[in-house]
Structures are given as structure tokens and as C-alpha cells.
Design a protein around this motif. Structure first.
Motif, PDB file in Angstrom:
ATOM      1  N   MET A   1      -6.857  27.446  20.027  1.00 45.74           N
ATOM      2  CA  MET A   1      -6.412  28.738  18.942  1.00 45.74           C
ATOM      3  C   MET A   1      -6.793  29.801  19.602  1.00 45.74           C
ATOM      4  SD  MET A   1      -6.980  29.145  14.903  1.00 45.74           S
ATOM      5  CE  MET A   1      -6.213  30.605  14.171  1.00 45.74           C
ATOM      6  N   ASN A   2      -5.986  30.867  19.482  1.00 48.54           N
ATOM      7  CA  ASN A   2      -6.287  32.281  20.274  1.00 48.54           C
ATOM      8  C   ASN A   2      -7.131  32.743  19.191  1.00 48.54           C
ATOM      9  OD1 ASN A   2      -6.209  34.831  21.139  1.00 48.54           O
ATOM     10  ND2 ASN A   2      -4.346  34.732  21.891  1.00 48.54           N
ATOM     11  N   PRO A   3      -8.407  33.312  19.595  1.00 52.65           N
ATOM     12  CA  PRO A   3      -9.366  34.118  18.527  1.00 52.65           C
ATOM     13  C   PRO A   3      -8.930  35.484  18.223  1.00 52.65           C
ATOM     14  CG  PRO A   3     -10.336  33.653  20.756  1.00 52.65           C
ATOM     15  CD  PRO A   3      -9.037  32.886  20.926  1.00 52.65           C
ATOM     16  N   HIS A   4      -8.008  36.038  19.264  1.00 55.26           N
ATOM     17  CA  HIS A   4      -7.654  37.290  18.973  1.00 55.26           C
ATOM     18  C   HIS A   4      -6.238  37.582  18.308  1.00 55.26           C
ATOM     19  CE1 HIS A   4     -10.384  38.316  22.145  1.00 55.26           C
ATOM     20  NE2 HIS A   4      -9.997  37.303  22.956  1.00 55.26           N
ATOM     21  N   ALA A   5      -5.521  36.397  17.864  1.00 50.79           N
ATOM     22  CA  ALA A   5      -4.357  36.428  17.118  1.00 50.79           C
ATOM     23  C   ALA A   5      -4.803  36.586  15.635  1.00 50.79           C
ATOM     24  CB  ALA A   5      -3.719  35.079  17.233  1.00 50.79           C
ATOM     25  N   TYR A   6      -3.629  37.562  15.090  1.00 45.72           N
ATOM     26  CA  TYR A   6      -3.772  37.461  13.642  1.00 45.72           C
ATOM     27  C   TYR A   6      -3.623  36.158  12.840  1.00 45.72           C
ATOM     28  CZ  TYR A   6      -3.403  42.629  14.682  1.00 45.72           C
ATOM     29  OH  TYR A   6      -3.613  43.823  15.086  1.00 45.72           O
ATOM     30  N   SER A   7      -3.745  36.428  11.563  1.00 47.14           N
ATOM     31  CA  SER A   7      -3.451  35.145  10.866  1.00 47.14           C
ATOM     32  C   SER A   7      -1.871  34.893  10.605  1.00 47.14           C
ATOM     33  CB  SER A   7      -3.748  35.322   9.196  1.00 47.14           C
ATOM     34  OG  SER A   7      -2.902  36.309   8.755  1.00 47.14           O
ATOM     35  N   ALA A   8      -1.224  33.754  10.281  1.00 46.22           N
ATOM     36  CA  ALA A   8       0.257  33.505  10.536  1.00 46.22           C
ATOM     37  C   ALA A   8       0.734  34.342   9.569  1.00 46.22           C
ATOM     38  CB  ALA A   8       0.103  32.066   9.946  1.00 46.22           C
ATOM     39  N   ALA A   9       0.227  34.661   8.288  1.00 44.41           N
ATOM     40  CA  ALA A   9       0.858  35.449   7.308  1.00 44.41           C
ATOM     41  C   ALA A   9       0.737  36.938   7.955  1.00 44.41           C
ATOM     42  CB  ALA A   9       0.179  35.580   6.189  1.00 44.41           C
ATOM     43  N   GLU A  10      -0.009  37.486   8.389  1.00 44.15           N
ATOM     44  CA  GLU A  10       0.132  38.842   9.264  1.00 44.15           C
ATOM     45  C   GLU A  10       0.938  38.866  10.363  1.00 44.15           C
ATOM     46  OE1 GLU A  10      -4.644  40.378   8.293  1.00 44.15           O
ATOM     47  OE2 GLU A  10      -4.016  38.815  10.160  1.00 44.15           O
ATOM     48  N   ILE A  11       0.904  37.704  11.038  1.00 45.88           N
ATOM     49  CA  ILE A  11       2.186  37.755  12.289  1.00 45.88           C
ATOM     50  C   ILE A  11       3.364  37.973  11.778  1.00 45.88           C
ATOM     51  CG2 ILE A  11       3.025  36.405  14.177  1.00 45.88           C
ATOM     52  CD1 ILE A  11      -0.108  35.267  14.619  1.00 45.88           C
ATOM     53  N   ASP A  12       3.520  37.111  10.704  1.00 46.64           N
ATOM     54  CA  ASP A  12       5.047  36.934  10.054  1.00 46.64           C
ATOM     55  C   ASP A  12       5.377  38.338   9.658  1.00 46.64           C
ATOM     56  OD1 ASP A  12       5.349  34.212  10.414  1.00 46.64           O
ATOM     57  OD2 ASP A  12       4.778  33.955   8.611  1.00 46.64           O
ATOM     58  N   GLY A  13       4.325  39.191   9.163  1.00 42.57           N
ATOM     59  CA  GLY A  13       4.805  40.285   8.403  1.00 42.57           C
ATOM     60  C   GLY A  13       4.833  41.409   9.671  1.00 42.57           C
ATOM     61  N   VAL A  14       4.393  41.341  10.831  1.00 42.98           N
ATOM     62  CA  VAL A  14       4.802  42.076  11.929  1.00 42.98           C
ATOM     63  C   VAL A  14       6.061  41.811  12.430  1.00 42.98           C
ATOM     64  CG1 VAL A  14       4.232  42.709  14.308  1.00 42.98           C
ATOM     65  CG2 VAL A  14       2.321  42.382  12.805  1.00 42.98           C
ATOM     66  N   TYR A  15       6.460  40.704  12.473  1.00 50.49           N
ATOM     67  CA  TYR A  15       7.675  40.385  13.004  1.00 50.49           C
ATOM     68  C   TYR A  15       8.996  40.567  12.188  1.00 50.49           C
ATOM     69  CZ  TYR A  15       6.075  38.105  17.373  1.00 50.49           C
ATOM     70  OH  TYR A  15       5.670  37.722  18.587  1.00 50.49           O
ATOM     71  N   ARG A  16       8.508  40.361  10.963  1.00 53.57           N
ATOM     72  CA  ARG A  16       9.495  40.894   9.711  1.00 53.57           C
ATOM     73  C   ARG A  16       9.675  42.417   9.888  1.00 53.57           C
ATOM     74  NH1 ARG A  16       8.921  40.528   3.184  1.00 53.57           N
ATOM     75  NH2 ARG A  16      11.091  41.358   2.480  1.00 53.57           N
TER      76      ARG A  16
END
Length: 217
Positions: free
Chosen positions: A1-16
Motif C-alpha cells: 500500500m502506498n503510504p502517500h496515497a489518499y484514502s479511497a473516498a478522497e481519491i474518488d472525490g478527486v477523480y469525480r
């Protein structure tokens, strides 16, 4: 798991926000909430810029007579654009291309004067200041969309005329009129796609590998 990645919900928000961002032309009445415009401009100011030159400047238009003058100039340019389009002129004139009189806020966005003194990253590509400002405007767009506010980028103007109208210094360059405000709804797809002006090309048309003429695997 990438420690620099946002949470799944935050990532979804960016792409949305990226997926649902729209160039808005239709607005409904009503002011922005206190602090919203400042947040959007702050998001823009966090954009990347070549050589950290931060070439963007924003002029908020609060004078109604000045807004009307800008609208008149844009409409004149709209007619000239139609003339230049030839066979597509009638189709173009049916499109709504701006919301200057209806939106809550109008901003003139420009590049600074005396840009030639910035060499870092621009020696062979001086247009990188424009690319930097475009990144800032995309930040503005995405921040506004995330808060449910529409933004439209209007580019139908003569730079010299608009520069004179809003008192920009010689050497500066207006690049955008931003219409910002509430919407009844966001378009389900880009407006020009809905109006059948053009359609989004598949990734296979825009992605190459190693050479311009070599499609990517």
C-alpha cells in the motif's frame, strides 16, 4: 500500500471532480457564500508554475456598468467568430457561449507584464507562463465544482481591447473571462458534446508510444 496515497473516498472525490467538471454557460441568480470566491482563487494560486513565477493575476469585476461593457465586447467578438466559421456559423450562433450577465461573479484573468525577465523554464518555451496559468485555472474550476459552483471560461475577446477596458498594464495579457455562480444543474456531458458540436476522442487517438505515429500498446 502506498503510504502517500489518499484514502479511497478522497481519491474518488478527486477523480469525480475531474470527471464532472464542466465549462458552464447557464447560471441561476444568487451570490456566492462568503469566502467561496477567495477559496477558489486560493486553489488557483496553489497551482504549479514554471520557475515559480506565479504569472496569474485576477481582476474581480464588481461594477455593473463595467460588466455590461465587457459583455458587449464579447458579443461583438461572438459575431466575428461566427463570420469566421463559414458553414458552421448558424450552428455556432445557436450556442450559448457565455453567462456574463447572469453569473454571480466575473473575473478577468491575465498574465503579468515584464514576463521576459523570467528565464527559468521559459528560455526555449516562453509560452510556459500561459501553461502555468492554465493549471491555476483548472485548480479554480475543480475547487468550484467540488463546492457545487459552476465556472465558465470565456475566451471570445480581443486581448488589447479587454486590457484597455480593465486597465491592465502594457505587456500584460488577458487570457480568460471567468463566469462563476450557482447552476440549476451541471451538464451531464460537456455542453458542446451535448449540442453535437464535437465529441470526446478515445484515448487510443491521443496516446502514442515512443513516436508520434506509433499507437501505444
Amino acid at each position: 500500500m502506498n503510504p502517500h496515497a489518499y484514502s479511497a473516498a478522497e481519491i474518488d472525490g478527486v477523480y469525480r471532480a475531474i470527471r464532472e467538471r464542466r465549462d458552464v454557460r447557464h447560471f441561476k441568480p444568487g451570490p456566492l457564500e462568503p469566502g467561496q470566491l477567495q477559496r477558489f482563487i486560493g486553489a488557483a494560486h496553489n497551482g504549479p508554475s514554471v520557475g515559480y513565477m506565479q504569472p496569474w493575476r485576477f481582476i474581480r469585476i464588481t461594477d455593473s456598468a463595467l460588466r455590461a461593457r465587457i459583455h458587449q465586447h464579447v458579443n461583438e467578438e461572438r459575431i466575428q467568430t461566427a463570420d469566421a466559421l463559414g458553414k458552421r456559423a448558424d450552428d455556432f450562433m445557436k450556442l450559448k457561449v457565455e453567462g456574463i450577465l447572469e453569473c454571480a461573479e466575473v473575473l478577468v484573468v491575465g498574465l503579468i507584464d515584464k514576463r521576459d525577465q523570467y528565464i527559468f523554464g521559459r528560455r526555449t518555451m516562453p509560452e510556459m507562463d500561459l501553461a502555468s496559468a492554465a493549471c491555476a485555472l483548472q485548480n479554480f474550476w475543480l475547487a468550484a465544482r467540488a463546492e457545487g459552483i459552476g465556472t465558465g471560461w470565456v475566451s471570445m475577446f480581443d486581448p488589447q481591447r479587454l486590457r484597455d477596458i480593465v486597465g491592465m498594464p502594457d505587456g500584460s495579457q488577458p487570457i480568460a473571462l471567468l463566469c462563476v455562480g450557482h447552476v440549476h444543474e451541471f451538464y451531464t456531458a460537456p455542453m458542446l458534446e451535448l449540442e453535437k458540436w464535437d465529441q470526446r476522442r478515445p484515448l487510443s487517438d491521443i496516446l502514442y508510444e515512443n513516436r508520434w505515429d506509433q499507437p501505444a500498446a
